[in-house]
Design a protein around this motif. Sequence first.
Motif, PDB file in Angstrom:
ATOM      1  N   ARG A 221     -59.632  51.360  79.598  1.00 46.03           N
ATOM      2  CA  ARG A 221     -58.488  51.863  78.851  1.00 46.03           C
ATOM      3  C   ARG A 221     -58.502  51.276  77.430  1.00 46.03           C
ATOM      4  N   THR A 222     -58.164  52.110  76.462  1.00 52.11           N
ATOM      5  CA  THR A 222     -58.069  51.665  75.080  1.00 52.11           C
ATOM      6  C   THR A 222     -56.628  51.254  74.779  1.00 52.11           C
ATOM      7  N   VAL A 223     -56.463  50.082  74.190  1.00 46.60           N
ATOM      8  CA  VAL A 223     -55.130  49.556  73.889  1.00 46.60           C
ATOM      9  C   VAL A 223     -54.571  50.265  72.648  1.00 46.60           C
ATOM     10  N   VAL A 224     -53.372  50.875  72.782  1.00 45.97           N
ATOM     11  CA  VAL A 224     -52.737  51.627  71.690  1.00 45.97           C
ATOM     12  C   VAL A 224     -51.259  51.264  71.606  1.00 45.97           C
ATOM     13  N   ASP A 225     -50.646  51.628  70.451  1.00 47.78           N
ATOM     14  CA  ASP A 225     -49.208  51.401  70.283  1.00 47.78           C
ATOM     15  C   ASP A 225     -48.404  52.350  71.154  1.00 47.78           C
ATOM     16  N   GLU A 226     -48.803  53.638  71.120  1.00 48.32           N
ATOM     17  CA  GLU A 226     -48.074  54.650  71.874  1.00 48.32           C
ATOM     18  C   GLU A 226     -49.069  55.465  72.704  1.00 48.32           C
ATOM     19  N   VAL A 227     -48.905  55.495  74.008  1.00 47.77           N
ATOM     20  CA  VAL A 227     -49.823  56.161  74.925  1.00 47.77           C
ATOM     21  C   VAL A 227     -49.620  57.664  74.888  1.00 47.77           C
ATOM     22  N   SER A 228     -50.709  58.404  74.624  1.00 46.20           N
ATOM     23  CA  SER A 228     -50.652  59.864  74.656  1.00 46.20           C
ATOM     24  C   SER A 228     -51.472  60.434  75.811  1.00 46.20           C
ATOM     25  N   ASP A 229     -52.349  59.590  76.394  1.00 40.82           N
ATOM     26  CA  ASP A 229     -53.191  60.037  77.524  1.00 40.82           C
ATOM     27  C   ASP A 229     -53.335  58.879  78.504  1.00 40.82           C
ATOM     28  N   ASP A 230     -52.630  58.993  79.625  1.00 45.91           N
ATOM     29  CA  ASP A 230     -52.660  57.903  80.616  1.00 45.91           C
ATOM     30  C   ASP A 230     -54.056  57.662  81.186  1.00 45.91           C
ATOM     31  N   ALA A 231     -54.912  58.660  81.150  1.00 42.20           N
ATOM     32  CA  ALA A 231     -56.240  58.529  81.766  1.00 42.20           C
ATOM     33  C   ALA A 231     -57.180  57.675  80.932  1.00 42.20           C
ATOM     34  N   THR A 232     -56.873  57.538  79.621  1.00 40.10           N
ATOM     35  CA  THR A 232     -57.807  56.808  78.750  1.00 40.10           C
ATOM     36  C   THR A 232     -57.148  55.703  77.942  1.00 40.10           C
ATOM     37  N   GLU A 233     -55.825  55.648  77.934  1.00 40.21           N
ATOM     38  CA  GLU A 233     -55.126  54.691  77.061  1.00 40.21           C
ATOM     39  C   GLU A 233     -54.148  53.824  77.855  1.00 40.21           C
ATOM     40  N   ILE A 234     -53.792  52.683  77.236  1.00 38.15           N
ATOM     41  CA  ILE A 234     -52.816  51.761  77.814  1.00 38.15           C
ATOM     42  C   ILE A 234     -52.038  51.135  76.662  1.00 38.15           C
ATOM     43  N   SER A 235     -50.755  50.930  76.890  1.00 35.68           N
ATOM     44  CA  SER A 235     -49.930  50.357  75.822  1.00 35.68           C
ATOM     45  C   SER A 235     -50.253  48.883  75.631  1.00 35.68           C
ATOM     46  N   LEU A 236     -49.940  48.371  74.426  1.00 37.32           N
ATOM     47  CA  LEU A 236     -50.215  46.964  74.149  1.00 37.32           C
ATOM     48  C   LEU A 236     -49.421  46.060  75.082  1.00 37.32           C
ATOM     49  N   GLU A 237     -48.188  46.455  75.374  1.00 43.82           N
ATOM     50  CA  GLU A 237     -47.347  45.651  76.261  1.00 43.82           C
ATOM     51  C   GLU A 237     -47.949  45.556  77.662  1.00 43.82           C
ATOM     52  N   ALA A 238     -48.396  46.705  78.215  1.00 38.12           N
ATOM     53  CA  ALA A 238     -48.979  46.703  79.548  1.00 38.12           C
ATOM     54  C   ALA A 238     -50.319  45.974  79.558  1.00 38.12           C
ATOM     55  N   ALA A 239     -51.049  46.093  78.462  1.00 44.35           N
ATOM     56  CA  ALA A 239     -52.359  45.443  78.382  1.00 44.35           C
ATOM     57  C   ALA A 239     -52.229  43.930  78.402  1.00 44.35           C
ATOM     58  N   ARG A 240     -51.155  43.428  77.717  1.00 42.87           N
ATOM     59  CA  ARG A 240     -50.989  41.971  77.645  1.00 42.87           C
ATOM     60  C   ARG A 240     -50.503  41.375  78.971  1.00 42.87           C
ATOM     61  N   LYS A 241     -50.004  42.227  79.868  1.00 42.63           N
ATOM     62  CA  LYS A 241     -49.680  41.731  81.205  1.00 42.63           C
ATOM     63  C   LYS A 241     -50.957  41.462  82.007  1.00 42.63           C
ATOM     64  N   ILE A 242     -52.009  42.167  81.637  1.00 41.04           N
ATOM     65  CA  ILE A 242     -53.295  41.962  82.302  1.00 41.04           C
ATOM     66  C   ILE A 242     -54.098  40.887  81.592  1.00 41.04           C
ATOM     67  N   ASP A 243     -54.101  40.959  80.256  1.00 43.32           N
ATOM     68  CA  ASP A 243     -54.841  40.000  79.440  1.00 43.32           C
ATOM     69  C   ASP A 243     -53.961  39.618  78.264  1.00 43.32           C
ATOM     70  N   GLY A 244     -53.489  38.388  78.295  1.00 36.05           N
ATOM     71  CA  GLY A 244     -52.544  37.949  77.274  1.00 36.05           C
ATOM     72  C   GLY A 244     -53.090  38.006  75.862  1.00 36.05           C
ATOM     73  N   SER A 245     -54.402  38.037  75.689  1.00 31.73           N
ATOM     74  CA  SER A 245     -54.984  38.054  74.340  1.00 31.73           C
ATOM     75  C   SER A 245     -55.367  39.460  73.889  1.00 31.73           C
ATOM     76  N   ALA A 246     -54.958  40.494  74.624  1.00 33.38           N
ATOM     77  CA  ALA A 246     -55.327  41.873  74.293  1.00 33.38           C
ATOM     78  C   ALA A 246     -54.791  42.259  72.923  1.00 33.38           C
TER      79      ALA A 246
END
Length: 389
Positions: A61-86
């Motif tokens: 998943r590519t980290v973005v500010d605003e998700v337009s495609d759930d299949a390829t993107e993830i929000s910065l907030e959700a990404a930092r729950k997985i990896d705090g340094s995202a």
Amino acid sequence: MKNDFELALVQIAADKGLRVDDVLEAVRAGVESAYHDMPGAAQDIEAQVGKEGTFTVYANRTVVDEVSDDATEISLEAARKIDGSAKLAEIIQIDITPAGFGRIAAQKARQTLFQTLREAERSLVYDRYSDHVGELVVGRVTRIDNRGAILEFGRAEGILPPNEQTPTERYRPGQRIRVYLVSLNDTGRGPLLRVSRRHPDFVRRLFEREIPEVANGTVEIVTIARDAGVRSKVVVLSNQDGLDPVGSCVGVRGIRIQNIVRDLVPEKVEIIEYHSDPRAFVANALSPAKVLDVSVDVEENLADVLVSPEMVSLAIGKEGQNTRLAARLTGWRINIRDASAPDRLHVEATPGVEEMLDTLGVSADDADGEDDELQVAVDAPDTANRDPS
């Protein structure tokens, strides 16, 4: 200590002659294939195989500010729950392994592994033998069928067709024989080796194997004329001053030539020294007959040979074989004449197309249609009186 999964990887790799990493990659590819077969499967994924044999599927998943495609993107907030340094624009992986995926993945990985191993094994065998085309190899006869003798070379199979066999030999299942590797074909069932015991280079390689001077180029094999299973004439020359090429090939008490002939029995092998003078070369080629005189006509490509009465039959050989082989060796048409009756032509041998193709190891069938102007010369004794001109 390695667990059962790691031990199995090592064992499979050892059995197939592959690296453990190659086997592990085949398993991983099978896991990815199993996931892609599932309904609604994501496309941009990566499968990982744990040391214990566990299978996990990650989505990229590519980290973005605003998700337009759930299949390829993830929000910065959700990404930092997985990896705090995202950070934005980075790619992170999220675990999307379906429930109960392990059993499905294991079955698919097994199928893919076996298919990959078969392909890798075929490639490995092909690469191994592709470096040995034009060399001698040893195979075991497994069966005889209408295609010829089928030989086994480790994991590869070879065929010795009837037209590549020595006519005087008979092969039996289980027999190990040395052959010349003519070509290698990659068939659907794996590499197939086409081998020969009739090819003139079979004799050449035997010389290289037994005679160091031939192998290192000090003694050079100029040409070979062969009636497989009966007789071969081998022309040699020395590239080193003072070295006897014939003596080098014969060896002390004939041990070297005996080792060569052992692979050709009952075929006789004659070693002939090359000479730049065509008259001397033709005389040498007619060995063991002693020649009185040779005259050559360059325009007619004709060598007229005079021998004593008692040497006529020896110069001609059984069914004209000696003269025929000499013609193939030298490239000259050879006439044999009795010194007591020089006007009488006993035999004329011509280095015809069939003979030249045979010397080159090419069958007449292979050459058929390549040049319609080629005519095959028939070597037959001529007992009629002819004008020597």
